[in-house]
Enzyme design. Structure first.
Site, PDB file in Angstrom:
ATOM      1  N   SER A 202       0.828  -1.200   0.000  1.00 31.85           N
ATOM      2  CA  SER A 202       0.000   0.000   0.000  1.00 31.85           C
ATOM      3  C   SER A 202       0.863   1.250   0.000  1.00 31.85           C
ATOM      4  CB  SER A 202      -0.922   0.014   1.220  1.00 31.85           C
ATOM      5  OG  SER A 202      -0.173   0.357   2.360  1.00 31.85           O
ATOM      6  N   LYS A 203       0.287   2.280  -0.575  1.00 33.35           N
ATOM      7  CA  LYS A 203       1.019   3.531  -0.693  1.00 33.35           C
ATOM      8  C   LYS A 203       1.357   4.096   0.681  1.00 33.35           C
ATOM      9  CE  LYS A 203       1.178   7.871  -2.956  1.00 33.35           C
ATOM     10  NZ  LYS A 203       0.374   8.977  -3.341  1.00 33.35           N
TER      11      LYS A 203
END
Ligand code: GLU
Length: 285
Positions: A202-203
């Site tokens: 995930s970012k």
């Protein structure tokens, strides 16, 4: 199968094209091209605050650089009238209603929903716990679930191929389909792409290294990225590891997509990239 296959890649333009989204696009593309179907790019920009034109451009440009061509493109923000017609019809047939808090809620029939996922097999949910969920803020502002179901129906989508994180959305979407009399597409939920520590890529946690642009700017070729992503969650059932896009179209199938999460390994990507680089040099000679 005699029915023409129609698929869609449906990214939300709320950030740079994520490497996991590229893998979803790739599997949609491979399956559709293999079967001579139609592949649609649908920009899911109903969230007006978070959707940005620059991210839409980034998605379109990224797919083009990779050579993942589509047959049709549309944006949800251009389809307000279509959603409104459905909302009005559903309000009048009582499948949705305006609640005291003014939002539009779905009248949940509170039942068991069973669906067959091509990768995960039979999945059953009791929808009671979803209560009467919100499907639009107003007749002009449909939320994600409603827009997806209407679009998939109107586009005649036969296969919904997307990340496993959408499994929990599927029961709501099936209830909405049943309410509008839409046929149920086949579901194909792809295993998540995980970081080395097995957490979801995930970012928030992994920063820029989750975007296609990160790998592009490091110099990886489109060929290498495509090849490597194909191997994330799928295997050809042979020893072969180096493929062109054309070769992948021939051999790809959902029967060899795994259930378990796939770990992203940049070292392996670099190895694949070197193989492609050497092949390209050989061809130059
Ligand atoms: N727009 C959703 C996303 O970006 C995908 C919806 C879908 O594939 O059904 O994750």
């Amino acid at each position: 199968m005699s029915q023409k296959i129609i698929t869609r890649f449906a990214p939300s333009p709320t950030g740079q094209l994520h490497i996991g989204s590229v893998r979803t696009a790739l599997f949609n593309f491979l399956y559709t091209r293999k079967h001579g179907g139609k592949f649609i790019l649908r920009i899911e920009d109903t969230d007006k605050e978070r959707s940005k034109k620059e991210f839409e451009t980034d998605i379109i440009e990224g797919l083009s650089w990779l050579g993942l061509g589509y047959d049709e493109l549309y944006r949800q923000s251009d389809r307000g009238e279509i959603y409104k017609n459905y909302i009005e019809k559903m309000l009048s047939d009582g499948s949705i209603y305006q609640a005291d808090d003014k939002v539009i809620r779905f009248k949940n029939p509170n039942k068991k929903v069973k669906f067959n996922d091509l990768i995960r097999g039979e999945i059953e949910f009791d929808t009671t716990e979803l209560k009467d969920f919100v499907i639009a803020k107003s007749a002009d502002e449909p939320l994600y679930h409603l827009a997806v179901v209407i679009d998939d129906f109107e586009s005649g989508i036969t296969h919904v191929i997307r990340g496993e994180d959408h499994i929990s959305n599927t029961p709501r979407q099936i209830l909405i389909q049943e309410a509008i009399g839409a046929a149920r597409p086949l579901y194909v939920h792809l295993p998540l792409i995980l970081a080395q520590d097995r957490s979801k890529l995930s970012k928030r946690k992994h920063g820029e290294s989750v975007s296609l642009n990160y790998y592009r700017s490091k110099g990886y070729s489109a060929k290498a990225i495509i090849n490597y992503l194909a191997l994330l969650g799928w295997n050809p059932g042979t020893e072969q590891e180096i493929f062109t896009l054309e070769e992948l179209i021939k051999v790809f199938d959902f029967s060899r997509v795994h259930k378990g999460g796939a770990i992203f390994d940049e070292k392996k990507l670099a190895w694949v990239a070197r193989k492609h680089f050497n092949l390209a040099k050989l061809r130059e000679k």
